[in-house]
Design a protein around this motif. Sequence first.
Motif, PDB file in Angstrom:
ATOM      1  N   MET A  11       0.763  -2.737  -2.884  1.00 55.94           N
ATOM      2  CA  MET A  11       1.815  -1.976  -3.525  1.00 55.94           C
ATOM      3  C   MET A  11       2.527  -1.131  -2.472  1.00 55.94           C
ATOM      4  O   MET A  11       1.907  -0.665  -1.533  1.00 55.94           O
ATOM      5  CB  MET A  11       1.249  -1.025  -4.575  1.00 55.94           C
ATOM      6  N   ASN A  12       3.804  -0.895  -2.718  1.00 53.21           N
ATOM      7  CA  ASN A  12       4.545   0.010  -1.853  1.00 53.21           C
ATOM      8  C   ASN A  12       4.743   1.330  -2.594  1.00 53.21           C
ATOM      9  O   ASN A  12       4.345   1.489  -3.747  1.00 53.21           O
ATOM     10  CB  ASN A  12       5.871  -0.608  -1.401  1.00 53.21           C
ATOM     11  N   CYS A  13       5.390   2.281  -1.921  1.00 57.10           N
ATOM     12  CA  CYS A  13       5.555   3.619  -2.495  1.00 57.10           C
ATOM     13  C   CYS A  13       6.314   3.597  -3.820  1.00 57.10           C
ATOM     14  O   CYS A  13       5.935   4.289  -4.763  1.00 57.10           O
ATOM     15  CB  CYS A  13       6.272   4.526  -1.497  1.00 57.10           C
ATOM     16  N   LEU A  14       7.366   2.810  -3.899  1.00 55.40           N
ATOM     17  CA  LEU A  14       8.159   2.759  -5.121  1.00 55.40           C
ATOM     18  C   LEU A  14       7.343   2.192  -6.282  1.00 55.40           C
ATOM     19  O   LEU A  14       7.393   2.709  -7.395  1.00 55.40           O
ATOM     20  CB  LEU A  14       9.421   1.932  -4.906  1.00 55.40           C
ATOM     21  N   GLN A  15       6.573   1.149  -6.017  1.00 54.43           N
ATOM     22  CA  GLN A  15       5.737   0.562  -7.067  1.00 54.43           C
ATOM     23  C   GLN A  15       4.693   1.555  -7.548  1.00 54.43           C
ATOM     24  O   GLN A  15       4.441   1.672  -8.754  1.00 54.43           O
ATOM     25  CB  GLN A  15       5.061  -0.709  -6.554  1.00 54.43           C
ATOM     26  N   VAL A  16       4.098   2.289  -6.639  1.00 53.13           N
ATOM     27  CA  VAL A  16       3.097   3.292  -7.023  1.00 53.13           C
ATOM     28  C   VAL A  16       3.759   4.402  -7.826  1.00 53.13           C
ATOM     29  O   VAL A  16       3.218   4.861  -8.835  1.00 53.13           O
ATOM     30  CB  VAL A  16       2.362   3.846  -5.786  1.00 53.13           C
ATOM     31  N   ALA A  17       4.945   4.835  -7.403  1.00 52.49           N
ATOM     32  CA  ALA A  17       5.650   5.896  -8.131  1.00 52.49           C
ATOM     33  C   ALA A  17       5.916   5.485  -9.573  1.00 52.49           C
ATOM     34  O   ALA A  17       5.840   6.308 -10.483  1.00 52.49           O
ATOM     35  CB  ALA A  17       6.958   6.238  -7.423  1.00 52.49           C
ATOM     36  N   ARG A  18       6.211   4.217  -9.783  1.00 54.23           N
ATOM     37  CA  ARG A  18       6.515   3.738 -11.133  1.00 54.23           C
ATOM     38  C   ARG A  18       5.305   3.723 -12.054  1.00 54.23           C
ATOM     39  O   ARG A  18       5.446   3.821 -13.268  1.00 54.23           O
ATOM     40  CB  ARG A  18       7.130   2.342 -11.064  1.00 54.23           C
ATOM     41  N   VAL A  19       4.109   3.586 -11.489  1.00 53.82           N
ATOM     42  CA  VAL A  19       2.904   3.524 -12.325  1.00 53.82           C
ATOM     43  C   VAL A  19       2.020   4.754 -12.184  1.00 53.82           C
ATOM     44  O   VAL A  19       0.949   4.824 -12.787  1.00 53.82           O
ATOM     45  CB  VAL A  19       2.066   2.247 -12.020  1.00 53.82           C
ATOM     46  N   MET A  20       2.476   5.743 -11.406  1.00 53.17           N
ATOM     47  CA  MET A  20       1.617   6.876 -11.068  1.00 53.17           C
ATOM     48  C   MET A  20       1.084   7.601 -12.295  1.00 53.17           C
ATOM     49  O   MET A  20      -0.115   7.871 -12.387  1.00 53.17           O
ATOM     50  CB  MET A  20       2.345   7.859 -10.167  1.00 53.17           C
ATOM     51  N   GLN A  21       1.941   7.954 -13.249  1.00 51.37           N
ATOM     52  CA  GLN A  21       1.469   8.692 -14.420  1.00 51.37           C
ATOM     53  C   GLN A  21       0.474   7.873 -15.229  1.00 51.37           C
ATOM     54  O   GLN A  21      -0.565   8.386 -15.642  1.00 51.37           O
ATOM     55  CB  GLN A  21       2.642   9.121 -15.298  1.00 51.37           C
ATOM     56  N   ALA A  22       0.768   6.602 -15.444  1.00 50.33           N
ATOM     57  CA  ALA A  22      -0.166   5.746 -16.176  1.00 50.33           C
ATOM     58  C   ALA A  22      -1.483   5.618 -15.415  1.00 50.33           C
ATOM     59  O   ALA A  22      -2.565   5.640 -16.014  1.00 50.33           O
ATOM     60  CB  ALA A  22       0.452   4.370 -16.413  1.00 50.33           C
ATOM     61  N   TYR A  23      -1.397   5.503 -14.090  1.00 49.91           N
ATOM     62  CA  TYR A  23      -2.601   5.419 -13.261  1.00 49.91           C
ATOM     63  C   TYR A  23      -3.442   6.687 -13.406  1.00 49.91           C
ATOM     64  O   TYR A  23      -4.649   6.622 -13.625  1.00 49.91           O
ATOM     65  CB  TYR A  23      -2.209   5.196 -11.796  1.00 49.91           C
ATOM     66  N   LEU A  24      -2.789   7.840 -13.309  1.00 47.19           N
ATOM     67  CA  LEU A  24      -3.515   9.106 -13.413  1.00 47.19           C
ATOM     68  C   LEU A  24      -4.114   9.313 -14.797  1.00 47.19           C
ATOM     69  O   LEU A  24      -5.151   9.964 -14.938  1.00 47.19           O
ATOM     70  CB  LEU A  24      -2.590  10.274 -13.067  1.00 47.19           C
ATOM     71  N   ASP A  25      -3.466   8.756 -15.806  1.00 49.63           N
ATOM     72  CA  ASP A  25      -3.966   8.870 -17.178  1.00 49.63           C
ATOM     73  C   ASP A  25      -4.997   7.795 -17.515  1.00 49.63           C
ATOM     74  O   ASP A  25      -5.489   7.749 -18.635  1.00 49.63           O
ATOM     75  CB  ASP A  25      -2.809   8.788 -18.171  1.00 49.63           C
ATOM     76  N   GLY A  26      -5.304   6.910 -16.556  1.00 52.91           N
ATOM     77  CA  GLY A  26      -6.267   5.840 -16.794  1.00 52.91           C
ATOM     78  C   GLY A  26      -5.741   4.762 -17.719  1.00 52.91           C
ATOM     79  O   GLY A  26      -6.512   4.087 -18.400  1.00 52.91           O
ATOM     80  N   GLU A  27      -4.421   4.595 -17.743  1.00 51.95           N
ATOM     81  CA  GLU A  27      -3.798   3.650 -18.677  1.00 51.95           C
ATOM     82  C   GLU A  27      -3.314   2.363 -18.006  1.00 51.95           C
ATOM     83  O   GLU A  27      -2.617   1.585 -18.646  1.00 51.95           O
ATOM     84  CB  GLU A  27      -2.619   4.334 -19.375  1.00 51.95           C
ATOM     85  N   THR A  28      -3.673   2.134 -16.758  1.00 47.27           N
ATOM     86  CA  THR A  28      -3.275   0.896 -16.092  1.00 47.27           C
ATOM     87  C   THR A  28      -4.404  -0.117 -16.170  1.00 47.27           C
ATOM     88  O   THR A  28      -5.571   0.243 -16.352  1.00 47.27           O
ATOM     89  CB  THR A  28      -2.929   1.141 -14.611  1.00 47.27           C
ATOM     90  N   ASP A  29      -4.035  -1.379 -16.018  1.00 50.97           N
ATOM     91  CA  ASP A  29      -5.078  -2.408 -15.990  1.00 50.97           C
ATOM     92  C   ASP A  29      -5.862  -2.279 -14.688  1.00 50.97           C
ATOM     93  O   ASP A  29      -5.448  -1.583 -13.754  1.00 50.97           O
ATOM     94  CB  ASP A  29      -4.452  -3.804 -16.128  1.00 50.97           C
ATOM     95  N   GLU A  30      -6.991  -2.937 -14.624  1.00 48.06           N
ATOM     96  CA  GLU A  30      -7.905  -2.798 -13.487  1.00 48.06           C
ATOM     97  C   GLU A  30      -7.262  -3.212 -12.167  1.00 48.06           C
ATOM     98  O   GLU A  30      -7.434  -2.543 -11.147  1.00 48.06           O
ATOM     99  CB  GLU A  30      -9.165  -3.625 -13.743  1.00 48.06           C
ATOM    100  N   ILE A  31      -6.503  -4.285 -12.169  1.00 50.27           N
ATOM    101  CA  ILE A  31      -5.870  -4.763 -10.934  1.00 50.27           C
ATOM    102  C   ILE A  31      -4.855  -3.752 -10.422  1.00 50.27           C
ATOM    103  O   ILE A  31      -4.834  -3.414  -9.235  1.00 50.27           O
ATOM    104  CB  ILE A  31      -5.225  -6.145 -11.155  1.00 50.27           C
TER     105      ILE A  31
END
Length: 92
Positions: free
Chosen positions: A1-21
């Motif tokens: 992932m690059n910075c922009l991709q991480v920025a787009r999923v950051m809140q979901a990631y921090l909330d534990g709402e992203t898939d495992e991959i």
Amino acid sequence: MNCLQVARVMQAYLDGETDEITARRAAAHLEDCRRCGLEVSVYQEIRNALARRAEPDKQALQRLQAFGTSLLSNYPAGEDGTENRAEPPTGT
């Protein structure tokens, strides 16, 4: 992932709402990217500070919103010169 991709999923990631991959890819990027890692730390500090308060005061919320807006407006330009802006967080 690059910075922009991480920025787009950051809140979901921090909330534990992203898939495992996605979570693994984001975590790997955050380990290697000091800037994104610092941004996550700031988000976590804000979340922790708000959680410690029974009800955040209106001035604190206004300052927090202004800070978030400033982060989005100062997002670095991409390789093609266009601005890479993260989508504003939704939900929490």
